[in-house]
Motif scaffolding. Structure first.
Motif, PDB file in Angstrom:
ATOM      1  N   PHE A  62       0.793  -1.106  -0.127  1.00 25.88           N
ATOM      2  CA  PHE A  62      -0.035   0.118  -0.139  1.00 25.88           C
ATOM      3  C   PHE A  62       0.959   1.355   0.018  1.00 25.88           C
ATOM      4  O   PHE A  62       1.756   1.358   0.893  1.00 25.88           O
ATOM      5  CB  PHE A  62      -0.912   0.140   1.256  1.00 25.88           C
ATOM      6  CG  PHE A  62      -1.754  -1.209   1.061  1.00 25.88           C
ATOM      7  CD1 PHE A  62      -1.326  -2.304   1.957  1.00 25.88           C
ATOM      8  CD2 PHE A  62      -3.012  -1.106   0.563  1.00 25.88           C
ATOM      9  CE1 PHE A  62      -2.310  -3.473   2.010  1.00 25.88           C
ATOM     10  CE2 PHE A  62      -3.823  -2.439   0.705  1.00 25.88           C
ATOM     11  CZ  PHE A  62      -3.563  -3.374   1.555  1.00 25.88           C
ATOM     12  N   THR A  63       0.566   2.009  -0.824  1.00 21.70           N
ATOM     13  CA  THR A  63       1.286   3.341  -0.899  1.00 21.70           C
ATOM     14  C   THR A  63       0.167   4.653  -1.248  1.00 21.70           C
ATOM     15  O   THR A  63      -0.751   4.536  -1.979  1.00 21.70           O
ATOM     16  CB  THR A  63       2.216   3.526  -2.265  1.00 21.70           C
ATOM     17  OG1 THR A  63       3.065   2.468  -2.189  1.00 21.70           O
ATOM     18  CG2 THR A  63       2.887   4.728  -2.369  1.00 21.70           C
ATOM     19  N   VAL A  64       0.328   5.460  -0.312  1.00 17.05           N
ATOM     20  CA  VAL A  64      -0.633   6.779  -0.461  1.00 17.05           C
ATOM     21  C   VAL A  64       0.296   7.840  -0.996  1.00 17.05           C
ATOM     22  O   VAL A  64       1.409   8.176  -0.817  1.00 17.05           O
ATOM     23  CB  VAL A  64      -1.230   7.278   0.862  1.00 17.05           C
ATOM     24  CG1 VAL A  64      -0.333   7.218   2.027  1.00 17.05           C
ATOM     25  CG2 VAL A  64      -2.196   8.280   0.480  1.00 17.05           C
ATOM     26  N   PHE A  65      -0.246   8.579  -2.069  1.00 18.25           N
ATOM     27  CA  PHE A  65       0.425   9.567  -2.519  1.00 18.25           C
ATOM     28  C   PHE A  65      -0.613  10.923  -2.285  1.00 18.25           C
ATOM     29  O   PHE A  65      -1.648  11.036  -2.430  1.00 18.25           O
ATOM     30  CB  PHE A  65       0.334   9.569  -4.100  1.00 18.25           C
ATOM     31  CG  PHE A  65       1.344   8.438  -4.656  1.00 18.25           C
ATOM     32  CD1 PHE A  65       0.849   7.183  -4.816  1.00 18.25           C
ATOM     33  CD2 PHE A  65       2.749   8.694  -4.611  1.00 18.25           C
ATOM     34  CE1 PHE A  65       1.738   6.066  -5.013  1.00 18.25           C
ATOM     35  CE2 PHE A  65       3.569   7.669  -4.881  1.00 18.25           C
ATOM     36  CZ  PHE A  65       3.012   6.220  -5.554  1.00 18.25           C
ATOM     37  N   LEU A  66      -0.088  11.941  -2.080  1.00 19.45           N
ATOM     38  CA  LEU A  66      -0.559  13.200  -1.689  1.00 19.45           C
ATOM     39  C   LEU A  66      -0.011  14.383  -2.913  1.00 19.45           C
ATOM     40  O   LEU A  66       1.334  14.830  -2.631  1.00 19.45           O
ATOM     41  CB  LEU A  66      -0.296  13.670  -0.388  1.00 19.45           C
ATOM     42  CG  LEU A  66      -0.966  15.127   0.089  1.00 19.45           C
ATOM     43  CD1 LEU A  66      -2.394  14.965   0.141  1.00 19.45           C
ATOM     44  CD2 LEU A  66      -0.695  15.540   1.535  1.00 19.45           C
ATOM     45  N   ASN A  67      -1.023  14.904  -3.330  1.00 18.50           N
ATOM     46  CA  ASN A  67      -0.738  16.195  -4.341  1.00 18.50           C
ATOM     47  C   ASN A  67      -1.613  17.301  -3.722  1.00 18.50           C
ATOM     48  O   ASN A  67      -2.339  17.491  -3.913  1.00 18.50           O
ATOM     49  CB  ASN A  67      -1.145  15.880  -5.678  1.00 18.50           C
ATOM     50  CG  ASN A  67      -1.044  17.197  -6.623  1.00 18.50           C
ATOM     51  OD1 ASN A  67      -0.747  18.128  -6.270  1.00 18.50           O
ATOM     52  ND2 ASN A  67      -0.694  16.762  -7.998  1.00 18.50           N
ATOM     53  N   LYS A  68      -0.859  17.932  -2.803  1.00 16.37           N
ATOM     54  CA  LYS A  68      -1.447  19.287  -2.144  1.00 16.37           C
ATOM     55  C   LYS A  68      -2.128  20.275  -3.144  1.00 16.37           C
ATOM     56  O   LYS A  68      -3.028  20.860  -2.777  1.00 16.37           O
ATOM     57  CB  LYS A  68      -0.415  19.982  -1.141  1.00 16.37           C
ATOM     58  CG  LYS A  68      -0.179  18.852   0.310  1.00 16.37           C
ATOM     59  CD  LYS A  68       0.638  19.610   1.154  1.00 16.37           C
ATOM     60  CE  LYS A  68       2.225  19.860   0.714  1.00 16.37           C
ATOM     61  NZ  LYS A  68       2.767  18.483   0.547  1.00 16.37           N
ATOM     62  N   SER A  69      -1.240  20.662  -4.012  1.00 10.21           N
ATOM     63  CA  SER A  69      -1.582  21.651  -5.048  1.00 10.21           C
ATOM     64  C   SER A  69      -2.875  21.486  -5.852  1.00 10.21           C
ATOM     65  O   SER A  69      -3.774  22.351  -5.995  1.00 10.21           O
ATOM     66  CB  SER A  69      -0.597  22.038  -5.985  1.00 10.21           C
ATOM     67  OG  SER A  69      -0.324  20.780  -6.853  1.00 10.21           O
ATOM     68  N   ALA A  70      -3.165  19.946  -5.919  1.00 11.80           N
ATOM     69  CA  ALA A  70      -4.325  19.486  -6.625  1.00 11.80           C
ATOM     70  C   ALA A  70      -5.507  19.255  -5.610  1.00 11.80           C
ATOM     71  O   ALA A  70      -6.451  18.858  -6.036  1.00 11.80           O
ATOM     72  CB  ALA A  70      -4.088  18.488  -7.741  1.00 11.80           C
ATOM     73  N   LYS A  71      -4.898  19.121  -4.204  1.00 10.56           N
ATOM     74  CA  LYS A  71      -5.915  18.781  -3.197  1.00 10.56           C
ATOM     75  C   LYS A  71      -6.342  17.434  -3.564  1.00 10.56           C
ATOM     76  O   LYS A  71      -7.756  17.207  -3.653  1.00 10.56           O
ATOM     77  CB  LYS A  71      -7.122  19.616  -3.191  1.00 10.56           C
ATOM     78  CG  LYS A  71      -6.614  21.001  -2.632  1.00 10.56           C
ATOM     79  CD  LYS A  71      -7.868  21.726  -1.949  1.00 10.56           C
ATOM     80  CE  LYS A  71      -7.701  23.141  -1.481  1.00 10.56           C
ATOM     81  NZ  LYS A  71      -7.122  24.062  -2.600  1.00 10.56           N
ATOM     82  N   HIS A  72      -5.327  16.264  -3.693  1.00  6.97           N
ATOM     83  CA  HIS A  72      -5.792  15.115  -4.395  1.00  6.97           C
ATOM     84  C   HIS A  72      -4.776  14.104  -3.662  1.00  6.97           C
ATOM     85  O   HIS A  72      -3.729  14.332  -3.423  1.00  6.97           O
ATOM     86  CB  HIS A  72      -5.799  15.040  -5.655  1.00  6.97           C
ATOM     87  CG  HIS A  72      -6.077  13.588  -6.347  1.00  6.97           C
ATOM     88  ND1 HIS A  72      -7.125  13.198  -6.802  1.00  6.97           N
ATOM     89  CD2 HIS A  72      -4.949  12.742  -6.848  1.00  6.97           C
ATOM     90  CE1 HIS A  72      -7.010  12.021  -7.288  1.00  6.97           C
ATOM     91  NE2 HIS A  72      -5.690  11.633  -7.253  1.00  6.97           N
ATOM     92  N   LEU A  73      -5.282  13.009  -3.195  1.00 10.17           N
ATOM     93  CA  LEU A  73      -4.411  11.754  -2.696  1.00 10.17           C
ATOM     94  C   LEU A  73      -5.052  10.312  -3.307  1.00 10.17           C
ATOM     95  O   LEU A  73      -6.381  10.346  -4.036  1.00 10.17           O
ATOM     96  CB  LEU A  73      -4.368  11.992  -1.127  1.00 10.17           C
ATOM     97  CG  LEU A  73      -5.713  11.423  -0.526  1.00 10.17           C
ATOM     98  CD1 LEU A  73      -5.224  10.795   0.833  1.00 10.17           C
ATOM     99  CD2 LEU A  73      -6.394  12.756  -0.076  1.00 10.17           C
ATOM    100  N   SER A  74      -4.225   9.712  -3.563  1.00  7.30           N
ATOM    101  CA  SER A  74      -4.785   8.628  -3.897  1.00  7.30           C
ATOM    102  C   SER A  74      -3.818   7.250  -3.382  1.00  7.30           C
ATOM    103  O   SER A  74      -2.854   7.571  -2.880  1.00  7.30           O
ATOM    104  CB  SER A  74      -4.031   8.132  -5.389  1.00  7.30           C
ATOM    105  OG  SER A  74      -2.763   8.364  -5.652  1.00  7.30           O
ATOM    106  N   LEU A  75      -4.593   6.201  -3.315  1.00  5.02           N
ATOM    107  CA  LEU A  75      -3.903   4.747  -2.556  1.00  5.02           C
ATOM    108  C   LEU A  75      -3.848   3.786  -3.711  1.00  5.02           C
ATOM    109  O   LEU A  75      -4.555   3.677  -4.547  1.00  5.02           O
ATOM    110  CB  LEU A  75      -4.963   4.485  -1.669  1.00  5.02           C
ATOM    111  CG  LEU A  75      -4.802   2.964  -1.210  1.00  5.02           C
ATOM    112  CD1 LEU A  75      -3.544   3.152   0.005  1.00  5.02           C
ATOM    113  CD2 LEU A  75      -5.946   2.396  -0.288  1.00  5.02           C
ATOM    114  N   HIS A  76      -2.483   3.450  -3.778  1.00  4.95           N
ATOM    115  CA  HIS A  76      -2.066   2.358  -4.859  1.00  4.95           C
ATOM    116  C   HIS A  76      -1.805   1.178  -3.958  1.00  4.95           C
ATOM    117  O   HIS A  76      -1.267   0.867  -2.940  1.00  4.95           O
ATOM    118  CB  HIS A  76      -0.740   2.850  -5.591  1.00  4.95           C
ATOM    119  CG  HIS A  76      -0.897   3.873  -6.370  1.00  4.95           C
ATOM    120  ND1 HIS A  76      -0.259   4.328  -7.589  1.00  4.95           N
ATOM    121  CD2 HIS A  76      -1.816   5.065  -6.111  1.00  4.95           C
ATOM    122  CE1 HIS A  76      -0.734   5.226  -7.872  1.00  4.95           C
ATOM    123  NE2 HIS A  76      -1.566   5.821  -7.248  1.00  4.95           N
TER     124      HIS A  76
END
Lengths: 114, 114
Positions: A62-76
């Motif tokens: 499990f990896t979580v990515f955070l893109n603060k500028s896009a206000k977006h996160l994803s779980l891989h």
């Protein structure tokens, strides 16, 4: 208006492939994010979290990515396994938020097919 | 028993009934929570208790009355509910109410109000 949005109610993936679950948020004060996993007839269980000072956090498959500028996160999830089939909830909190208050999304139901 | 338990698991009640939901945590935690999950909606925090004192009440109608007699037990007393109160009610606990404290959830009580 929802502050945490999971726009895909469901996702189907083949075993062994990558599952990507997405989450968007609107409140720029959120600085701590969590993913919970829920099996039928059970309560949600904590999976992984990320603080806004990071853009990636990894724990096994499990990896979580955070893109603060896009206000977006994803779980891989890679590789996906049939036992990963569950509903995944994204949640967020802010430093100035009320005690224990996590703001949840509606969830995405992941089905991993053998 | 381990973790967080909830009873009953299912409850059907009429609008004039009085019933109570029970939650018990066996984790030695100091904070307990009630959440509501309605169909097609995110989990919503209802109440937070820290060391048996209510610290948050998220604008919940008075027909829902929480009680926390000690740090291991939490009740939700229900009276004169409406059909729209039908939902999954989840209890959770954590070591403290700080947002980095992982919340452990019970399996929930599925409530139907006729």
């Amino acid at each position: 208006d929802q502050q945490v949005k999971q726009n895909s109610p469901s996702l189907s993936v083949q075993e062994g492939r990558i599952s990507i679950l997405n989450c968007d948020y609107t409140n720029s004060m959120f600085d701590y994010f969590l993913w919970y996993k829920k099996y039928p007839a059970e309560g949600p269980t904590f999976l992984i979290s990320i603080s806004s000072i990071k853009d990636k956090n990894e724990d096994g498959r499990f990896t979580v990515f955070l893109n603060k500028s896009a206000k977006h996160l994803s779980l891989h999830i890679v590789p996906s396994q049939p036992g990963d089939s569950a509903v995944y909830f994204c949640a967020a909190s802010s430093l100035g938020g009320s005690q224990g208050n996590l703001i949840f999304g509606k969830g995405t139901k992941l089905s991993v097919k053998p | 028993e381990t973790g967080v338990t909830q009873t009953p698991r299912h409850l059907v009640m009429g609008m004039t009934n009085k019933k109570s939901l029970k939650c018990e945590q066996h984790l030695g935690h100091n904070a307990m929570y009630w959440y509501k999950q309605s169909a097609k909606k995110p989990l919503e925090l209802m109440f937070v208790y820290s060391l048996e004192e209510r610290v948050e009440n998220n604008s919940v109608p008075s027909r829902f009355s929480p009680e926390c007699p000690n740090s291991s037990h939490l009740f939700l007393h229900l009276h004169t509910l409406q059909p729209e109160d039908s939902a999954l009610y989840l209890c959770a606990s954590s070591l403290g109410t700080g947002r980095l404290n992982e919340q452990f959830f019970g399996p929930g009580t599925r409530l139907t109000v006729l």
